[in-house]
Design a protein around this motif. Structure first.
Motif, PDB file in Angstrom:
ATOM      1  N   ARG A   1     -26.978  28.988  -2.438  1.00 61.95           N
ATOM      2  CA  ARG A   1     -26.862  27.738  -3.197  1.00 61.95           C
ATOM      3  C   ARG A   1     -25.442  27.237  -3.065  1.00 61.95           C
ATOM      4  O   ARG A   1     -24.532  28.001  -2.728  1.00 61.95           O
ATOM      5  CB  ARG A   1     -27.220  27.936  -4.669  1.00 61.95           C
ATOM      6  CG  ARG A   1     -26.212  28.765  -5.463  1.00 61.95           C
ATOM      7  CD  ARG A   1     -26.537  28.727  -6.964  1.00 61.95           C
ATOM      8  NE  ARG A   1     -25.659  29.524  -7.774  1.00 61.95           N
ATOM      9  CZ  ARG A   1     -24.475  29.123  -8.262  1.00 61.95           C
ATOM     10  NH1 ARG A   1     -24.014  27.918  -7.990  1.00 61.95           N
ATOM     11  NH2 ARG A   1     -23.742  29.923  -9.015  1.00 61.95           N
ATOM     12  N   ILE A   2     -25.256  25.960  -3.321  1.00 58.85           N
ATOM     13  CA  ILE A   2     -23.895  25.454  -3.408  1.00 58.85           C
ATOM     14  C   ILE A   2     -23.435  25.661  -4.840  1.00 58.85           C
ATOM     15  O   ILE A   2     -24.245  25.828  -5.749  1.00 58.85           O
ATOM     16  CB  ILE A   2     -23.776  23.979  -2.950  1.00 58.85           C
ATOM     17  CG1 ILE A   2     -24.599  23.042  -3.827  1.00 58.85           C
ATOM     18  CG2 ILE A   2     -24.171  23.840  -1.485  1.00 58.85           C
ATOM     19  CD1 ILE A   2     -24.403  21.566  -3.490  1.00 58.85           C
ATOM     20  N   GLU A   3     -22.147  25.672  -5.009  1.00 56.35           N
ATOM     21  CA  GLU A   3     -21.626  25.963  -6.345  1.00 56.35           C
ATOM     22  C   GLU A   3     -21.678  24.742  -7.243  1.00 56.35           C
ATOM     23  O   GLU A   3     -21.738  23.608  -6.767  1.00 56.35           O
ATOM     24  CB  GLU A   3     -20.209  26.508  -6.263  1.00 56.35           C
ATOM     25  CG  GLU A   3     -19.237  25.552  -5.652  1.00 56.35           C
ATOM     26  CD  GLU A   3     -18.012  26.255  -5.127  1.00 56.35           C
ATOM     27  OE1 GLU A   3     -16.945  26.064  -5.731  1.00 56.35           O
ATOM     28  OE2 GLU A   3     -18.120  26.981  -4.132  1.00 56.35           O
ATOM     29  N   GLU A   4     -21.665  25.009  -8.523  1.00 58.12           N
ATOM     30  CA  GLU A   4     -21.613  23.970  -9.539  1.00 58.12           C
ATOM     31  C   GLU A   4     -20.169  23.859 -10.033  1.00 58.12           C
ATOM     32  O   GLU A   4     -19.410  24.838  -9.982  1.00 58.12           O
ATOM     33  CB  GLU A   4     -22.541  24.317 -10.701  1.00 58.12           C
ATOM     34  CG  GLU A   4     -24.019  24.366 -10.319  1.00 58.12           C
ATOM     35  CD  GLU A   4     -24.554  23.024  -9.852  1.00 58.12           C
ATOM     36  OE1 GLU A   4     -24.095  21.978 -10.381  1.00 58.12           O
ATOM     37  OE2 GLU A   4     -25.409  23.016  -8.953  1.00 58.12           O
ATOM     38  N   PRO A   5     -19.768  22.710 -10.526  1.00 60.77           N
ATOM     39  CA  PRO A   5     -18.405  22.580 -11.058  1.00 60.77           C
ATOM     40  C   PRO A   5     -18.075  23.645 -12.106  1.00 60.77           C
ATOM     41  O   PRO A   5     -16.942  24.126 -12.172  1.00 60.77           O
ATOM     42  CB  PRO A   5     -18.395  21.169 -11.658  1.00 60.77           C
ATOM     43  CG  PRO A   5     -19.386  20.417 -10.826  1.00 60.77           C
ATOM     44  CD  PRO A   5     -20.474  21.423 -10.535  1.00 60.77           C
ATOM     45  N   GLY A   6     -19.045  24.050 -12.898  1.00 58.54           N
ATOM     46  CA  GLY A   6     -18.823  25.087 -13.905  1.00 58.54           C
ATOM     47  C   GLY A   6     -18.441  26.427 -13.306  1.00 58.54           C
ATOM     48  O   GLY A   6     -17.736  27.214 -13.946  1.00 58.54           O
TER      49      GLY A   6
ATOM     50  N   VAL B   1      -7.081  27.872  -6.637  1.00 54.35           N
ATOM     51  CA  VAL B   1      -8.494  28.190  -6.463  1.00 54.35           C
ATOM     52  C   VAL B   1      -8.992  27.364  -5.287  1.00 54.35           C
ATOM     53  O   VAL B   1      -8.665  26.181  -5.161  1.00 54.35           O
ATOM     54  CB  VAL B   1      -9.310  27.854  -7.729  1.00 54.35           C
ATOM     55  CG1 VAL B   1     -10.796  28.110  -7.506  1.00 54.35           C
ATOM     56  CG2 VAL B   1      -8.807  28.657  -8.917  1.00 54.35           C
ATOM     57  N   SER B   2      -9.770  28.000  -4.419  1.00 52.46           N
ATOM     58  CA  SER B   2     -10.345  27.313  -3.265  1.00 52.46           C
ATOM     59  C   SER B   2     -11.855  27.220  -3.421  1.00 52.46           C
ATOM     60  O   SER B   2     -12.580  28.142  -3.061  1.00 52.46           O
ATOM     61  CB  SER B   2     -10.013  28.059  -1.966  1.00 52.46           C
ATOM     62  OG  SER B   2      -8.670  27.892  -1.637  1.00 52.46           O
ATOM     63  N   PRO B   3     -12.310  26.100  -3.959  1.00 53.35           N
ATOM     64  CA  PRO B   3     -13.761  25.919  -4.060  1.00 53.35           C
ATOM     65  C   PRO B   3     -14.385  25.801  -2.671  1.00 53.35           C
ATOM     66  O   PRO B   3     -13.711  25.436  -1.698  1.00 53.35           O
ATOM     67  CB  PRO B   3     -13.911  24.604  -4.816  1.00 53.35           C
ATOM     68  CG  PRO B   3     -12.598  24.352  -5.452  1.00 53.35           C
ATOM     69  CD  PRO B   3     -11.579  25.002  -4.553  1.00 53.35           C
ATOM     70  N   GLY B   4     -15.645  26.080  -2.617  1.00 56.14           N
ATOM     71  CA  GLY B   4     -16.416  25.841  -1.399  1.00 56.14           C
ATOM     72  C   GLY B   4     -17.184  24.540  -1.565  1.00 56.14           C
ATOM     73  O   GLY B   4     -16.684  23.569  -2.140  1.00 56.14           O
ATOM     74  N   THR B   5     -18.399  24.533  -1.101  1.00 60.23           N
ATOM     75  CA  THR B   5     -19.259  23.361  -1.200  1.00 60.23           C
ATOM     76  C   THR B   5     -19.715  23.221  -2.648  1.00 60.23           C
ATOM     77  O   THR B   5     -20.443  24.062  -3.157  1.00 60.23           O
ATOM     78  CB  THR B   5     -20.475  23.541  -0.279  1.00 60.23           C
ATOM     79  OG1 THR B   5     -19.996  23.818   1.037  1.00 60.23           O
ATOM     80  CG2 THR B   5     -21.319  22.303  -0.245  1.00 60.23           C
ATOM     81  N   THR B   6     -19.269  22.159  -3.306  1.00 58.51           N
ATOM     82  CA  THR B   6     -19.508  22.004  -4.740  1.00 58.51           C
ATOM     83  C   THR B   6     -20.411  20.813  -5.013  1.00 58.51           C
ATOM     84  O   THR B   6     -20.221  19.726  -4.451  1.00 58.51           O
ATOM     85  CB  THR B   6     -18.176  21.825  -5.486  1.00 58.51           C
ATOM     86  OG1 THR B   6     -17.308  22.906  -5.116  1.00 58.51           O
ATOM     87  CG2 THR B   6     -18.377  21.856  -6.987  1.00 58.51           C
ATOM     88  N   ASN B   7     -21.378  21.022  -5.882  1.00 53.08           N
ATOM     89  CA  ASN B   7     -22.363  20.009  -6.231  1.00 53.08           C
ATOM     90  C   ASN B   7     -21.745  18.932  -7.125  1.00 53.08           C
ATOM     91  O   ASN B   7     -21.876  18.960  -8.343  1.00 53.08           O
ATOM     92  CB  ASN B   7     -23.558  20.664  -6.931  1.00 53.08           C
ATOM     93  CG  ASN B   7     -24.694  19.693  -7.155  1.00 53.08           C
ATOM     94  OD1 ASN B   7     -24.755  18.634  -6.531  1.00 53.08           O
ATOM     95  ND2 ASN B   7     -25.599  20.062  -8.037  1.00 53.08           N
ATOM     96  N   THR B   8     -21.045  18.005  -6.479  1.00 50.79           N
ATOM     97  CA  THR B   8     -20.457  16.868  -7.187  1.00 50.79           C
ATOM     98  C   THR B   8     -21.030  15.590  -6.590  1.00 50.79           C
ATOM     99  O   THR B   8     -21.554  15.587  -5.463  1.00 50.79           O
ATOM    100  CB  THR B   8     -18.928  16.833  -7.048  1.00 50.79           C
ATOM    101  OG1 THR B   8     -18.600  16.662  -5.658  1.00 50.79           O
ATOM    102  CG2 THR B   8     -18.286  18.114  -7.585  1.00 50.79           C
ATOM    103  N   GLU B   9     -20.893  14.512  -7.321  1.00 52.49           N
ATOM    104  CA  GLU B   9     -21.373  13.223  -6.826  1.00 52.49           C
ATOM    105  C   GLU B   9     -20.667  12.836  -5.529  1.00 52.49           C
ATOM    106  O   GLU B   9     -21.286  12.315  -4.603  1.00 52.49           O
ATOM    107  CB  GLU B   9     -21.152  12.157  -7.895  1.00 52.49           C
ATOM    108  CG  GLU B   9     -21.777  10.824  -7.565  1.00 52.49           C
ATOM    109  CD  GLU B   9     -21.625   9.823  -8.688  1.00 52.49           C
ATOM    110  OE1 GLU B   9     -21.386   8.643  -8.373  1.00 52.49           O
ATOM    111  OE2 GLU B   9     -21.738  10.211  -9.857  1.00 52.49           O
TER     112      GLU B   9
END
Length: 147
Positions: free
Chosen positions: A113-118, A83-91
């Motif tokens: 929006r940026i993606e969430e880890p979920g 899986v290739s996440p994009g910009t993810t809302n992580t710390e």
């Protein structure tokens, strides 16, 4: 890449490639037949941002390891994907990053929006399910259409 030190290069490959390599090798002895392997790549591989050369090289290597490993373990019914996440809302991502930059990156997605880890977790859960058993050696861009 022009400012990447040898130490940074080795560290990124040790974490992103050697770590996956070791996990794949170990999984060949402990993973039950008909299981699933899901590794993480990165959507940034297709954007070609300056200073990310070493990082994208490591993630491309992960995708290649998946392709080869699937041939080695496929006779056991084990599928191997990434899986290739994009910009993810992580710390880690948002740490000391101005909101203006986060908003600009969010605008790269049609969802604005940026993606969430979920969001990524749901893709991984699907790939690990019986419904995805015929999906093999694929890299799923879990990035909300970021381009």
């Amino acid at each position: 890449m022009k400012d990447t030190t040898d130490e940074d290069f080795i560290r990124q490959f040790d974490i992103n490639v050697k770590g996956v390599f070791n996990a794949l090798r170990e999984s060949s002895t402990i993973l039950v037949d008909n299981g699933s392997i899901i590794n993480l790549s990165a959507s940034i591989n297709h954007i070609m941002l300056p200073t990310y050369g070493t990082y994208v090289a490591t993630k491309a290597a992960v995708e290649q390891l998946n392709r080869v490993f699937s041939k080695e373990i496929g006779d056991r019914g084990i599928n191997v994907n990434s899986v290739s996440p994009g910009t993810t809302n992580t710390e880690l991502f948002t740490f000391e990053k101005p909101q203006e930059i986060i908003d600009r990156l969010a605008s790269l997605s049609p969802f604005n929006r940026i993606e969430e880890p979920g969001d990524i977790a749901k893709i991984v859960l699907f790939l690990a399910s019986d419904d995805a058993k015929w999906i093999n050696v694929q890299n799923i861009g879990g990035n909300g259409g970021m381009s």
